[in-house]
Enzyme design. Structure first.
Site, PDB file in Angstrom:
ATOM      1  N   GLY A 106      14.713  47.429 -35.754  1.00 16.85           N
ATOM      2  CA  GLY A 106      13.625  47.144 -34.811  1.00 16.85           C
ATOM      3  C   GLY A 106      12.589  48.251 -34.837  1.00 16.85           C
ATOM      4  O   GLY A 106      11.395  48.015 -35.007  1.00 16.85           O
ATOM      5  N   GLY A 107      13.048  49.491 -34.701  1.00 17.84           N
ATOM      6  CA  GLY A 107      12.133  50.631 -34.729  1.00 17.84           C
ATOM      7  C   GLY A 107      11.701  50.993 -36.134  1.00 17.84           C
ATOM      8  O   GLY A 107      10.532  51.271 -36.389  1.00 17.84           O
ATOM      9  N   TYR A 127       8.449  59.629 -37.883  1.00 15.39           N
ATOM     10  CA  TYR A 127       8.923  60.970 -37.534  1.00 15.39           C
ATOM     11  C   TYR A 127       8.058  61.447 -36.373  1.00 15.39           C
ATOM     12  O   TYR A 127       7.347  62.431 -36.453  1.00 15.39           O
ATOM     13  CB  TYR A 127       8.831  61.926 -38.727  1.00 15.39           C
ATOM     14  CG  TYR A 127       9.773  61.602 -39.866  1.00 15.39           C
ATOM     15  CD1 TYR A 127      10.845  60.729 -39.694  1.00 15.39           C
ATOM     16  CD2 TYR A 127       9.619  62.179 -41.125  1.00 15.39           C
ATOM     17  CE1 TYR A 127      11.709  60.432 -40.732  1.00 15.39           C
ATOM     18  CE2 TYR A 127      10.482  61.890 -42.172  1.00 15.39           C
ATOM     19  CZ  TYR A 127      11.525  61.015 -41.966  1.00 15.39           C
ATOM     20  OH  TYR A 127      12.382  60.732 -43.005  1.00 15.39           O
ATOM     21  N   ARG A 134      14.369  49.412 -26.745  1.00 12.82           N
ATOM     22  CA  ARG A 134      15.291  50.209 -27.572  1.00 12.82           C
ATOM     23  C   ARG A 134      16.072  49.310 -28.516  1.00 12.82           C
ATOM     24  O   ARG A 134      16.657  48.317 -28.103  1.00 12.82           O
ATOM     25  CB  ARG A 134      16.248  51.006 -26.692  1.00 12.82           C
ATOM     26  CG  ARG A 134      17.191  51.868 -27.506  1.00 12.82           C
ATOM     27  CD  ARG A 134      17.789  52.988 -26.693  1.00 12.82           C
ATOM     28  NE  ARG A 134      18.893  52.543 -25.848  1.00 12.82           N
ATOM     29  CZ  ARG A 134      19.690  53.382 -25.182  1.00 12.82           C
ATOM     30  NH1 ARG A 134      19.505  54.688 -25.241  1.00 12.82           N
ATOM     31  NH2 ARG A 134      20.681  52.912 -24.447  1.00 12.82           N
ATOM     32  N   TYR A 144       4.088  61.043 -40.752  1.00 12.09           N
ATOM     33  CA  TYR A 144       4.785  59.761 -40.793  1.00 12.09           C
ATOM     34  C   TYR A 144       5.072  59.311 -39.351  1.00 12.09           C
ATOM     35  O   TYR A 144       5.742  60.028 -38.601  1.00 12.09           O
ATOM     36  CB  TYR A 144       6.067  59.928 -41.600  1.00 12.09           C
ATOM     37  CG  TYR A 144       6.958  58.711 -41.690  1.00 12.09           C
ATOM     38  CD1 TYR A 144       6.440  57.413 -41.682  1.00 12.09           C
ATOM     39  CD2 TYR A 144       8.333  58.863 -41.818  1.00 12.09           C
ATOM     40  CE1 TYR A 144       7.267  56.310 -41.775  1.00 12.09           C
ATOM     41  CE2 TYR A 144       9.168  57.768 -41.926  1.00 12.09           C
ATOM     42  CZ  TYR A 144       8.634  56.499 -41.894  1.00 12.09           C
ATOM     43  OH  TYR A 144       9.465  55.408 -41.987  1.00 12.09           O
ATOM     44  N   ASP A 179      14.415  57.179 -32.122  1.00  9.30           N
ATOM     45  CA  ASP A 179      13.086  57.764 -31.927  1.00  9.30           C
ATOM     46  C   ASP A 179      13.200  59.294 -31.869  1.00  9.30           C
ATOM     47  O   ASP A 179      13.993  59.819 -31.089  1.00  9.30           O
ATOM     48  CB  ASP A 179      12.471  57.224 -30.634  1.00  9.30           C
ATOM     49  CG  ASP A 179      11.002  57.548 -30.519  1.00  9.30           C
ATOM     50  OD1 ASP A 179      10.198  56.618 -30.683  1.00  9.30           O
ATOM     51  OD2 ASP A 179      10.656  58.724 -30.281  1.00  9.30           O
TER      52      ASP A 179
HETATM   53  C1  LIG Z   1      19.181  60.585 -38.223  1.00  7.57           C
HETATM   54  C2  LIG Z   1      17.917  59.861 -38.572  1.00  7.57           C
HETATM   55  C3  LIG Z   1      17.695  59.448 -39.882  1.00  7.57           C
HETATM   56  C4  LIG Z   1      16.528  58.771 -40.231  1.00  7.57           C
HETATM   57  N1  LIG Z   1      16.350  58.378 -41.523  1.00  7.57           N
HETATM   58  C5  LIG Z   1      15.218  57.698 -41.865  1.00  7.57           C
HETATM   59  C6  LIG Z   1      15.002  57.238 -43.196  1.00  7.57           C
HETATM   60  O1  LIG Z   1      15.819  57.448 -44.104  1.00  7.57           O
HETATM   61  N2  LIG Z   1      13.858  56.574 -43.466  1.00  7.57           N
HETATM   62  C7  LIG Z   1      12.914  56.317 -42.503  1.00  7.57           C
HETATM   63  O2  LIG Z   1      11.904  55.709 -42.804  1.00  7.57           O
HETATM   64  N3  LIG Z   1      13.095  56.748 -41.232  1.00  7.57           N
HETATM   65  C8  LIG Z   1      14.218  57.423 -40.897  1.00  7.57           C
HETATM   66  N4  LIG Z   1      14.391  57.828 -39.611  1.00  7.57           N
HETATM   67  C9  LIG Z   1      13.336  57.546 -38.609  1.00  7.57           C
HETATM   68  C10 LIG Z   1      13.510  56.156 -38.018  1.00  7.57           C
HETATM   69  O3  LIG Z   1      13.062  55.195 -38.959  1.00  7.57           O
HETATM   70  C11 LIG Z   1      12.698  56.003 -36.738  1.00  7.57           C
HETATM   71  O4  LIG Z   1      13.139  56.932 -35.795  1.00  7.57           O
HETATM   72  C12 LIG Z   1      12.799  54.578 -36.181  1.00  7.57           C
HETATM   73  O5  LIG Z   1      11.698  54.331 -35.339  1.00  7.57           O
HETATM   74  C13 LIG Z   1      14.081  54.375 -35.421  1.00  7.57           C
HETATM   75  O6  LIG Z   1      14.288  53.035 -35.092  1.00  7.57           O
HETATM   76  P1  LIG Z   1      15.431  52.700 -34.000  1.00  7.57           P
HETATM   77  O7  LIG Z   1      15.360  51.254 -33.709  1.00  7.57           O
HETATM   78  O8  LIG Z   1      16.720  53.294 -34.425  1.00  7.57           O
HETATM   79  O9  LIG Z   1      14.940  53.588 -32.783  1.00  7.57           O
HETATM   80  P2  LIG Z   1      14.377  53.291 -31.269  1.00  7.57           P
HETATM   81  O10 LIG Z   1      14.421  54.635 -30.666  1.00  7.57           O
HETATM   82  O11 LIG Z   1      15.221  52.206 -30.660  1.00  7.57           O
HETATM   83  O12 LIG Z   1      12.954  52.768 -31.528  1.00  7.57           O
HETATM   84  C14 LIG Z   1      11.923  53.573 -32.096  1.00  7.57           C
HETATM   85  C15 LIG Z   1      10.564  53.120 -31.548  1.00  7.57           C
HETATM   86  O13 LIG Z   1      10.341  51.744 -31.813  1.00  7.57           O
HETATM   87  C16 LIG Z   1      10.270  51.001 -30.586  1.00  7.57           C
HETATM   88  N5  LIG Z   1      11.055  49.778 -30.788  1.00  7.57           N
HETATM   89  C17 LIG Z   1      12.386  49.710 -31.032  1.00  7.57           C
HETATM   90  N6  LIG Z   1      12.764  48.436 -31.187  1.00  7.57           N
HETATM   91  C18 LIG Z   1      11.659  47.674 -31.048  1.00  7.57           C
HETATM   92  C19 LIG Z   1      11.435  46.271 -31.094  1.00  7.57           C
HETATM   93  N7  LIG Z   1      12.434  45.418 -31.310  1.00  7.57           N
HETATM   94  N8  LIG Z   1      10.174  45.811 -30.884  1.00  7.57           N
HETATM   95  C20 LIG Z   1       9.155  46.678 -30.655  1.00  7.57           C
HETATM   96  N9  LIG Z   1       9.325  48.023 -30.600  1.00  7.57           N
HETATM   97  C21 LIG Z   1      10.563  48.529 -30.794  1.00  7.57           C
HETATM   98  C22 LIG Z   1      10.856  51.909 -29.538  1.00  7.57           C
HETATM   99  O14 LIG Z   1      10.367  51.635 -28.243  1.00  7.57           O
HETATM  100  C23 LIG Z   1      10.453  53.271 -30.036  1.00  7.57           C
HETATM  101  O15 LIG Z   1       9.104  53.521 -29.704  1.00  7.57           O
HETATM  102  C24 LIG Z   1      15.556  58.499 -39.238  1.00  7.57           C
HETATM  103  C25 LIG Z   1      15.778  58.918 -37.924  1.00  7.57           C
HETATM  104  C26 LIG Z   1      16.942  59.589 -37.581  1.00  7.57           C
HETATM  105  C27 LIG Z   1      17.149  60.042 -36.173  1.00  7.57           C
END
Ligand SMILES: Cc1cc2nc3c(=O)[nH]c(=O)nc-3n(C[C@H](O)[C@H](O)[C@H](O)COP(=O)(O)OP(=O)(O)OC[C@H]3O[C@@H](n4cnc5c(N)ncnc54)[C@H](O)[C@@H]3O)c2cc1C
Ligand SMILES: *[C@@H]1O[C@H](CO)[C@@H](O)[C@H](O)[C@H]1NC(C)=O
Ligand SMILES: *[C@@H]1O[C@H](CO)[C@@H](O)[C@H](O)[C@H]1NC(C)=O
Ligand SMILES: *[C@@H]1O[C@H](CO)[C@@H](O)[C@H](O)[C@H]1NC(C)=O
Ligand SMILES: *[C@@H]1O[C@H](CO)[C@@H](O)[C@H](O)[C@H]1NC(C)=O
Ligand SMILES: *[C@@H]1O[C@H](CO)[C@@H](O)[C@H](O)[C@H]1NC(C)=O
Ligand SMILES: *[C@@H]1O[C@H](CO)[C@@H](O)[C@H](O)[C@H]1NC(C)=O
Length: 544
Positions: free
Chosen positions: A185-186, A484, A110, A481, A115
């Site tokens: 990261g995600g 998403y 995380r 995507y 996600d």
């Molecule tokens: C409110 C909201 C707004 C958003 N706006 C945009 C936007 O403007 N543009 C866009 O492109 N996307 C957008 N997203 C989507 C977002 O890019 C993805 O949900 C992204 O995967 C989230 O990354 P995170 O690190 O916050 O989430 P996490 O839930 O921490 O991670 C997402 C996924 O990646 C994995 N992961 C996380 N960190 C790592 C790491 N260090 N190494 C390997 N795997 C890892 C996790 O296990 C999980 O499978 C949005 C999402 C939300 C909820």
């Protein structure tokens, strides 16, 4: 009998002596292994009995849909503070898994917790048999102005990155997402689009190097992992090839002042015709313009007891108000863009504008990790790509769908493509949605009501809207995507995790022809499928 066979029971006996087999919790041997590696490590482990467990778990849950008593919970949460903690966790969970086969722990990584299906902190398929590796302490940023690059750790949010860049330079930026609380990261692991995508492509298109811990616990960089794995981690999905502990990114130039505008039109103000027209214009405009349109049901501004459909046209222009107005008068007069619809500001401030913050919000709002884009609302999103303009009648059907739900509980967000996105080849990185797309669509439902029944109502509505969109969006495959994440894709394709048809279904939607190469890379770097979730690329060996 040869010696290899004879030594096996002795090894097992040693393990039993060292770690014991009569513990009350299935993870105790695992914890003992950790302590064996590093006597200080207990201070980063939270068990369910710990009074801080719930608040730590909830601290990065960004979709309240997965914050209920029914949501499957992890057995343990780790909060590593240094790289060696992550390596110990990997080594012990591998050892532990080999030792006691019935407890197949998975590690969920995380960073920012956004996600869409909560897979970084919950697991619909593996209740109580997963651990969270929460990278929240990995938040350093170091910017090299001379080289126009930066090293960032995975729990850095887009907002923090934009703020730190703006502190140093008003003419540099990074083409990542709009929502300031998302973790890099995600986000970079799945692509990462924002208001600069028509100018510079995605965040993942602008990655220069990385540090990843692989399934053996080794630290790899671009050179040591090789170009195949470096290709795969830039968009092929998180939690699949390794744990990203840093990205080296290329910063991009922007003007010190940019223009952001909003024009809203209801059905009574010709919204249907203007959105329809928008499709013929947006992908062909100068790369300096980005357009987003939000379609939803609102209270009618001219008749308070009635509702209508509203189209909100948000644009960003890398130039002055006058420049944009001249361009719109020539290319898109139907929009009727006027000076008073627009504000000039720094690029960093334009992120707050697009994210919906009030106009005079301080730039420091970018640093607030706790602000929720959806408030306390639960949500589900789906995505599509549009290659041919949707006819007027198609939009009229969308309005009917939007009228089936309450005001601002469901909507569509259209984001213009073309420009740089069309110039980058489909196989450049795993993200394949490039030339030929006019715009990307996100279909979304929000709700505040608790309970399964309310959720099912909204989920069914969203699935109905998605079904309705079928004739108007990409086909064979119906593209989506990866960031998403949508667990509906491929749900009816076959059996359990790792199933070939099911993985092929979401795999081709997210990655098109890049899926096969992703499978080859996964098979080479993690054949035992150590890093996995419900939608991670499966290695060939798991397809039985
Ligand atoms: C409110 C909201 C707004 C958003 N706006 C945009 C936007 O403007 N543009 C866009 O492109 N996307 C957008 N997203 C989507 C977002 O890019 C993805 O949900 C992204 O995967 C989230 O990354 P995170 O690190 O916050 O989430 P996490 O839930 O921490 O991670 C997402 C996924 O990646 C994995 N992961 C996380 N960190 C790592 C790491 N260090 N190494 C390997 N795997 C890892 C996790 O296990 C999980 O499978 C949005 C999402 C939300 C909820
Ligand atoms: C444990 O912590 C102590 C005190 O902070 C430190 O001196 C020691 O090096 C640490 N041990 C390990 C294995 O990191
Ligand atoms: C919870 O776990 C943390 C980290 O291991 C530890 O520092 C803390 O003392 C624990 N709290 C309780 C109440 O057990
Ligand atoms: C998950 O497992 C726990 C402990 O075994 C159990 O109490 C809980 O009901 C399970 N939840 C679900 C959603 O299956
Ligand atoms: C972040 O940077 C600080 C200062 O250089 C350093 O002490 C710390 O160990 C770094 N944190 C991580 C997780 O790398
Ligand atoms: C809507 O379009 C009609 C026909 O083109 C035009 O006469 C009318 O002024 C427009 N209404 C608005 C509010 O723009
Ligand atoms: C809204 O109110 C107006 C004036 O009170 C009334 O004429 C109209 O019928 C109402 N419309 C609806 C949809 O209730």
């Amino acid at each position: 009998m040869d010696t290899a066979h004879r030594s096996f029971p002795i090894l097992v006996a040693l393990f039993v002596l060292l770690f014991g087999v009569t513990s009350s919790q299935p993870y105790e041997e695992f914890l003992q292994c950790l302590e064996f590696h590093d006597s200080n490590i207990t201070s980063i482990v939270y068990t369910r009995a710990n009074s801080s467990f719930s608040s730590l778990l909830e601290s990065s849950i960004r979709n309240p849909r997965f914050d209920t008593s029914a949501t499957p919970k992890p057995l343990l949460i780790f909060t590593p503070r240094q790289i060696s903690h992550i390596q110990s966790a990997i080594r012990c969970s591998r050892a532990h898994r080999i030792q006691i086969r019935k407890h197949k722990f998975q590690i969920r990584i995380r960073s920012g917790g956004h996600d869409y299906e909560g897979l970084s902190y919950t697991s619909p398929d593996h209740n109580s048999s997963f651990l969270i590796l929460d990278l929240i302490s990995f938040r350093n940023i170091s910017i090299d102005l001379a080289q126009q690059t930066a090293w960032i750790q995975p729990a850095v949010t887009t907002g923090e990155l934009y703020y730190r860049i703006a502190e140093k330079s008003s003419t540099l930026a990074f083409p990542s997402g709009i929502c300031p609380t998302v973790g890099l990261g995600g986000q970079i692991s799945g692509g990462g689009w924002g208001t600069l995508l028509r100018k510079y492509g995605l965040a993942a298109d602008n990655v220069l190097d990385t540090r990843v811990i692989d399934a053996e616990g080794r630290i790899l960089d671009r050179a040591s992992m090789g170009e195949d794995m470096f290709w795969a981690i830039r968009g092929g999905g998180g939690n699949t090839f390794g744990i990203v502990i840093a990205w080296k990114i290329k910063l991009v130039p922007v003007p010190a002042s940019v223009t952001a505008c909003t024009v809203t039109r209801t059905l009574e103000q010709n919204a249907t015709e203007i959105v329809h027209r928008w499709q013929y214009v947006v992908d062909k405009l100068s790369n300096d313009v980005f357009f987003m349109v939000v379609l939803n049901r609102v209270v009618n501004p001219i008749q308070a007891n009635a509702t209508t459909i509203q189209a909100s046209f948000n644009s960003l222009y890398l130039g002055s108000i006058e420049g944009l107005i001249l361009m719109m008068e020539a290319k898109f007069p139907d929009l009727g863009l006027r000076r008073e619809n627009c504000v000039e500001m720094s690029w960093a401030k334009s992120i707050l504008y697009f994210a919906g913050f009030p106009l005079n919000s301080p730039l420091e709002s970018l640093l607030d990790r706790t602000i929720s884009a959806t408030g306390s609302a639960k949500f589900k999103g789906k995505s599509d790509y549009v290659k041919e303009p949707i006819p007027i009648s198609g939009f009229e059907g969308i309005w009917e769908k939007l009228k089936e739900v309450g005001v601002q509980t469901g909507g569509l967000i259209l984001a213009s493509y073309g420009g740089k996105m069309s110039e980058i080849p489909e196989s450049s990185i795993p993200f394949p949605h490039r030339a030929g797309n006019i715009y990307q669509v996100e279909e979304v439902a929000f709700w505040v009501e608790d309970g399964v029944e309310a959720a099912d109502g909204y989920l069914n509505w969203l699935r109905g809207l998605y079904e309705y969109m079928t004739p108007y969006v990409s086909k064979n495959p119906r593209e989506a995507y990866a960031n998403y994440r949508d667990l509906d894709i491929g749900r009816n394709g076959g059996g359990g995790e790792g199933d070939y048809r099911r993985a092929r279904s979401w795999g081709s939607s997210y990655y098109k022809n890049n899926f096969d190469r992703l499978v080859r890379v996964k098979t080479a770097v993690d054949p035992a499928n150590f890093f996995r979730n419900e939608q991670s690329i499966p290695p060939l060996s798991s397809w039985r």
